[in-house]
Write a protein that holds these residues in place. Structure first.
Motif, PDB file in Angstrom:
ATOM      1  N   ARG A 101       0.237   3.959  13.861  1.00  0.00           N
ATOM      2  CA  ARG A 101      -0.484   2.696  13.797  1.00  0.00           C
ATOM      3  C   ARG A 101       0.463   1.497  13.761  1.00  0.00           C
ATOM      4  N   ASN A 102       1.729   1.763  13.999  1.00  0.00           N
ATOM      5  CA  ASN A 102       2.745   0.712  13.965  1.00  0.00           C
ATOM      6  C   ASN A 102       2.717  -0.036  12.631  1.00  0.00           C
ATOM      7  N   TRP A 103       2.651   0.746  11.542  1.00  0.00           N
ATOM      8  CA  TRP A 103       2.542   0.164  10.203  1.00  0.00           C
ATOM      9  C   TRP A 103       3.653   0.713   9.322  1.00  0.00           C
ATOM     10  N   ASP A 104       4.341  -0.187   8.627  1.00  0.00           N
ATOM     11  CA  ASP A 104       5.440   0.231   7.760  1.00  0.00           C
ATOM     12  C   ASP A 104       5.564  -0.739   6.597  1.00  0.00           C
ATOM     13  N   ASP A 105       5.056  -0.331   5.433  1.00  0.00           N
ATOM     14  CA  ASP A 105       5.155  -1.184   4.248  1.00  0.00           C
ATOM     15  C   ASP A 105       6.565  -1.219   3.666  1.00  0.00           C
ATOM     16  N   TYR A 106       7.390  -0.253   4.018  1.00  0.00           N
ATOM     17  CA  TYR A 106       8.718  -0.166   3.406  1.00  0.00           C
ATOM     18  C   TYR A 106       9.772  -1.006   4.113  1.00  0.00           C
ATOM     19  N   TYR A 140       0.816  -1.211   0.000  1.00  0.00           N
ATOM     20  CA  TYR A 140       0.000   0.000   0.000  1.00  0.00           C
ATOM     21  C   TYR A 140       0.856   1.271   0.000  1.00  0.00           C
ATOM     22  N   GLY A 141       2.151   1.126   0.188  1.00  0.00           N
ATOM     23  CA  GLY A 141       3.026   2.303   0.189  1.00  0.00           C
ATOM     24  C   GLY A 141       2.817   3.207   1.381  1.00  0.00           C
ATOM     25  N   ILE A 142       2.425   2.630   2.524  1.00  0.00           N
ATOM     26  CA  ILE A 142       2.059   3.414   3.702  1.00  0.00           C
ATOM     27  C   ILE A 142       3.111   3.269   4.792  1.00  0.00           C
ATOM     28  N   GLU A 185      16.016   4.653  -3.108  1.00  0.00           N
ATOM     29  CA  GLU A 185      16.671   5.782  -3.749  1.00  0.00           C
ATOM     30  C   GLU A 185      16.826   5.514  -5.247  1.00  0.00           C
ATOM     31  N   GLY A 186      16.273   6.426  -6.081  1.00  0.00           N
ATOM     32  CA  GLY A 186      16.379   6.292  -7.518  1.00  0.00           C
ATOM     33  C   GLY A 186      15.470   5.261  -8.144  1.00  0.00           C
ATOM     34  N   ALA A 187      14.559   4.679  -7.359  1.00  0.00           N
ATOM     35  CA  ALA A 187      13.695   3.603  -7.842  1.00  0.00           C
ATOM     36  C   ALA A 187      12.319   4.127  -8.240  1.00  0.00           C
ATOM     37  N   VAL A 188      11.595   3.295  -8.978  1.00  0.00           N
ATOM     38  CA  VAL A 188      10.177   3.500  -9.238  1.00  0.00           C
ATOM     39  C   VAL A 188       9.406   2.615  -8.271  1.00  0.00           C
ATOM     40  N   VAL A 189       8.544   3.212  -7.485  1.00  0.00           N
ATOM     41  CA  VAL A 189       7.778   2.487  -6.474  1.00  0.00           C
ATOM     42  C   VAL A 189       6.381   2.216  -7.009  1.00  0.00           C
ATOM     43  N   VAL A 190       5.963   0.959  -6.938  1.00  0.00           N
ATOM     44  CA  VAL A 190       4.615   0.560  -7.336  1.00  0.00           C
ATOM     45  C   VAL A 190       3.806   0.296  -6.075  1.00  0.00           C
ATOM     46  N   VAL A 191       2.607   0.888  -5.982  1.00  0.00           N
ATOM     47  CA  VAL A 191       1.784   0.765  -4.782  1.00  0.00           C
ATOM     48  C   VAL A 191       0.360   0.386  -5.162  1.00  0.00           C
ATOM     49  N   MET A 192      -0.323  -0.236  -4.225  1.00  0.00           N
ATOM     50  CA  MET A 192      -1.756  -0.474  -4.351  1.00  0.00           C
ATOM     51  C   MET A 192      -2.514   0.792  -3.951  1.00  0.00           C
ATOM     52  N   SER A 193      -3.695   0.996  -4.499  1.00  0.00           N
ATOM     53  CA  SER A 193      -4.507   2.138  -4.093  1.00  0.00           C
ATOM     54  C   SER A 193      -5.178   1.851  -2.758  1.00  0.00           C
ATOM     55  N   GLY A 194      -5.579   2.919  -2.074  1.00  0.00           N
ATOM     56  CA  GLY A 194      -6.326   2.779  -0.833  1.00  0.00           C
ATOM     57  C   GLY A 194      -5.456   2.385   0.339  1.00  0.00           C
ATOM     58  N   GLU A 195      -6.074   1.710   1.298  1.00  0.00           N
ATOM     59  CA  GLU A 195      -5.397   1.281   2.517  1.00  0.00           C
ATOM     60  C   GLU A 195      -6.065   0.006   3.019  1.00  0.00           C
ATOM     61  N   PRO A 196      -5.451  -0.702   3.965  1.00  0.00           N
ATOM     62  CA  PRO A 196      -6.055  -1.942   4.466  1.00  0.00           C
ATOM     63  C   PRO A 196      -7.420  -1.698   5.098  1.00  0.00           C
ATOM     64  N   ASP A 197      -8.289  -2.668   4.986  1.00  0.00           N
ATOM     65  CA  ASP A 197      -9.590  -2.601   5.645  1.00  0.00           C
ATOM     66  C   ASP A 197      -9.431  -2.820   7.134  1.00  0.00           C
ATOM     67  N   GLY A 198     -10.442  -2.375   7.890  1.00  0.00           N
ATOM     68  CA  GLY A 198     -10.453  -2.668   9.310  1.00  0.00           C
ATOM     69  C   GLY A 198     -10.270  -1.438  10.171  1.00  0.00           C
ATOM     70  N   ARG A 211     -11.711   6.632   5.789  1.00  0.00           N
ATOM     71  CA  ARG A 211     -10.320   6.389   5.437  1.00  0.00           C
ATOM     72  C   ARG A 211      -9.412   7.455   6.033  1.00  0.00           C
ATOM     73  N   THR A 212      -8.137   7.133   6.124  1.00  0.00           N
ATOM     74  CA  THR A 212      -7.156   8.090   6.618  1.00  0.00           C
ATOM     75  C   THR A 212      -6.468   8.772   5.442  1.00  0.00           C
ATOM     76  N   ALA A 213      -5.652   9.766   5.746  1.00  0.00           N
ATOM     77  CA  ALA A 213      -4.898  10.452   4.697  1.00  0.00           C
ATOM     78  C   ALA A 213      -3.882   9.531   4.043  1.00  0.00           C
ATOM     79  N   HIS A 214      -3.490   8.471   4.739  1.00  0.00           N
ATOM     80  CA  HIS A 214      -2.521   7.536   4.173  1.00  0.00           C
ATOM     81  C   HIS A 214      -3.033   6.878   2.890  1.00  0.00           C
ATOM     82  N   ALA A 215      -4.341   6.857   2.694  1.00  0.00           N
ATOM     83  CA  ALA A 215      -4.915   6.189   1.528  1.00  0.00           C
ATOM     84  C   ALA A 215      -4.773   6.998   0.250  1.00  0.00           C
ATOM     85  N   SER A 216      -4.451   8.271   0.357  1.00  0.00           N
ATOM     86  CA  SER A 216      -4.451   9.137  -0.815  1.00  0.00           C
ATOM     87  C   SER A 216      -3.212   8.930  -1.676  1.00  0.00           C
ATOM     88  N   ASP A 217      -3.378   9.179  -2.969  1.00  0.00           N
ATOM     89  CA  ASP A 217      -2.238   9.113  -3.884  1.00  0.00           C
ATOM     90  C   ASP A 217      -1.162  10.115  -3.487  1.00  0.00           C
TER      91      ASP A 217
END
Length: 536
Positions: free
Chosen positions: A141-146, A134-136, A152-165, A173-179
């Motif tokens: 929330r003790n959450w770290d997708d990275y 999700y790129g969040i 550095e210098g990469a192209v990052v591919v992410v899913m849209s939105g955020e986890p349910d629950g 939704r939180t601001a973390h869900a935004s592009d």
């Protein structure tokens, strides 16, 4: 629907109720109505930035603040803050290719991109590809997708939105869900581009909508992150990249919502991108008026409202002017009336600024500009109170706000509302994402506690059974329509009620040394914490 429990404030309701002075609190439905009538008239041509309505609106506002005795609040003692709106359009079709094992694969179908940032030119060669779920990154929330990966210098591919629950607020939704938040996090880590993985086929609406709007002109202002490019990639195309890296689409995207996922590089897969945009800059203006504080003038409460609307339309029959009486002549005039009452009741220990921002309808651009170029430091801005579309109804019991559960301003407002026989609630429309759609969000994103009151639907006479359908009918018929015009039938009763409570909240906060804060689960708390030393 997930809702946060309202917590008590140290300042009791009795203290809040005793705080405001006897003078003030004389909000007039008639003055509100006549002000809305003025700036939503046909002569203002829909108040579009850069057109005749801009000068007329800013002149109208300045004249009223001068009459009320406020001082200019803009840079260098001026009323106006210049805002540069930068517009991007593709200059030519973008070229892109992915590579694996020394072989190049040109990208056309299943891939969209724009270089609409910085200089409008993206030239990337051999950028590694990283899938970041999700790129969040959400420490609250003790959450770290990275995890520990270097992008550095990469192209990052992410899913849209955020986890349910409930961890991510459930229905709200939180601001973390935004592009924008995902792009900001990737940029902070050194990525050159961000692509959203769209789990659809080229024939499905989810992709067709993106493709339809991809080449439209985009208008940006400072505060956007200067990635080389952003875009989207279809699942089938991304699946080819995964297979070239010795994986499958399924094993790359498994268990994204469980909290254990960490970003992974697609080894041996790289992207080349060459895109160019034409860049055009338009000058517009925010207007600021100020009541300076007596004891701590560097501490500020900012009221905000956008003065702009969507202008006129060409062709067709019928009314061509989007007058914007409700959206947002009502909020614009509401700020002037708030200034009238606070000026009469003041001065206060803290300063109060009335900020009328441009280009909200184009993406909160004037507000984001101010947040990137604050006239009054954001670190010592105690609160932002934003008014976008005053309620136009008979009296209501409820006072909905955007971002319910985010910060302690709502608790103070609840104490005042409760004493008046009312209650604060959420906005009741989680699918709309309202907290991220008006000018308060620019302040929240910068860490300033922000409050945005909305329309009550629990009418004193008739309850929700009458109030909710009435509001829904008005929103459907008038929102961003030429029918949003002034009429003698507009009912400003609930607007006066809300303004009165906001006035009382402001008087108390302006004469205190209290700093409203974000609640523990708010994504904006860590941003505010970076400037704690400025408020000690």
């Amino acid at each position: 629907m997930t809702r946060f429990q309202i917590t008590g404030r140290v300042a009791a309701a009795a203290l809040l109720l005793a705080a405001w002075p006897a003078q003030g609190q004389d909000f007039s439905a008639e003055r509100l109505s006549q002000g809305v009538r003025s700036i939503s008239s046909d002569a203002f041509a829909g108040r579009y930035p850069g057109e005749i309505g801009e000068g007329l609106t800013l002149g109208w506002l300045q004249a009223r603040y001068e009459m009320l005795g406020l001082e200019p609040g803009g840079p260098d003692g001026e009323w106006l803050q210049p805002v540069d709106l930068t517009r991007y359009e593709p200059a030519r079709p973008a070229r892109a290719a992915w590579r694996a094992g020394g072989e190049a694969h040109p990208l056309a179908d299943g891939f969209l991109l724009r270089a609409a940032s910085n200089d409008g030119r993206a030239q990337v060669s051999g950028a590694p590809v990283v899938f970041a779920g999700y790129g969040i990154y959400a420490p609250e929330r003790n959450w770290d997708d990275y995890g520990d990966i270097d992008v550095e210098g990469a192209v990052v591919v992410v899913m849209s939105g955020e986890p349910d629950g409930a961890l991510f607020n459930g229905d709200y939704r939180t601001a973390h869900a935004s592009d924008a938040a995902k792009a900001a996090e990737a940029y902070r880590r050194g990525a050159v581009g961000v692509l959203t993985l769209v789990d659809a086929t080229a024939a499905e609406p989810a992709w067709a909508r993106r493709a339809q709007f991809n080449d439209r002109r985009r208008t940006l202002s400072p505060g956007n992150d200067d990635l080389e490019f952003t875009g989207a990639v279809l699942a089938a195309t991304f699946g080819q990249w995964a297979e070239a890296a010795g994986r499958t689409l399924e094993d790359v995207t498994v268990d994204l919502g469980g909290g254990a996922f960490r970003a992974m590089a697609l080894e041996g897969v790289t992207l080349d991108v060459d895109a160019e945009e034409t860049v055009e800059t338009q000058r517009s203006w925010n207007l600021l008026a100020r009541i300076p504080g007596t004891e701590r003038p560097e501490e500020t409460i900012v009221f905000s409202a956008h003065w702009d609307h969507v202008g006129t339309r060409e062709g067709g029959e019928g009314d061509h002017i989007y007058n914007g009486a409700w959206d947002n002549a009502s909020g614009t005039v509401g700020l002037v009336e708030m200034a009238r009452e606070l000026k009469a009741a003041g001065p206060f220990e803290r300063s109060i600024v009335f900020l009328h921002v441009t280009a909200e309808e184009q993406g909160l651009l004037g507000a984001f500009w101010y947040a990137a170029n604050p006239v009054w430091p954001l670190e010592t801005t105690a609160a932002n109170i934003n008014i976008d579309m005053l309620p136009l109804s008979p009296p209501t019991r409820d006072l909905p706000i955007f971002g319910y559960g985010q910060n302690t301003l709502e608790d103070e407002l609840q104490a005042l509302a409760g004493a008046a026989g009312r209650y604060v609630s959420d906005d009741g429309q989680p699918e709309q994402g309202f907290y991220f759609r008006s000018d308060h969000f620019a302040f929240a994103r910068a860490g300033v506690p922000a409050l945005m009151p909305w329309h009550g639907v629990d009418w004193v006479d008739g309850g929700r059974e009458v109030g909710l359908p009435a509001w829904q009918a008005k929103f459907r018929s008038d929102y961003h329509q030429p029918s949003d015009e002034w009429s003698e039938d507009l009912d400003f009763t609930s607007a006066v009620e809300n303004l009165t409570l906001l006035y009382r909240l402001t008087v108390d906060l302006a004469d205190s040394d209290r700093w409203p804060g974000w609640k523990p689960t708010s994504e904006f708390g860590p941003v505010r914490a970076r400037s704690d030393a400025a408020r000690e």
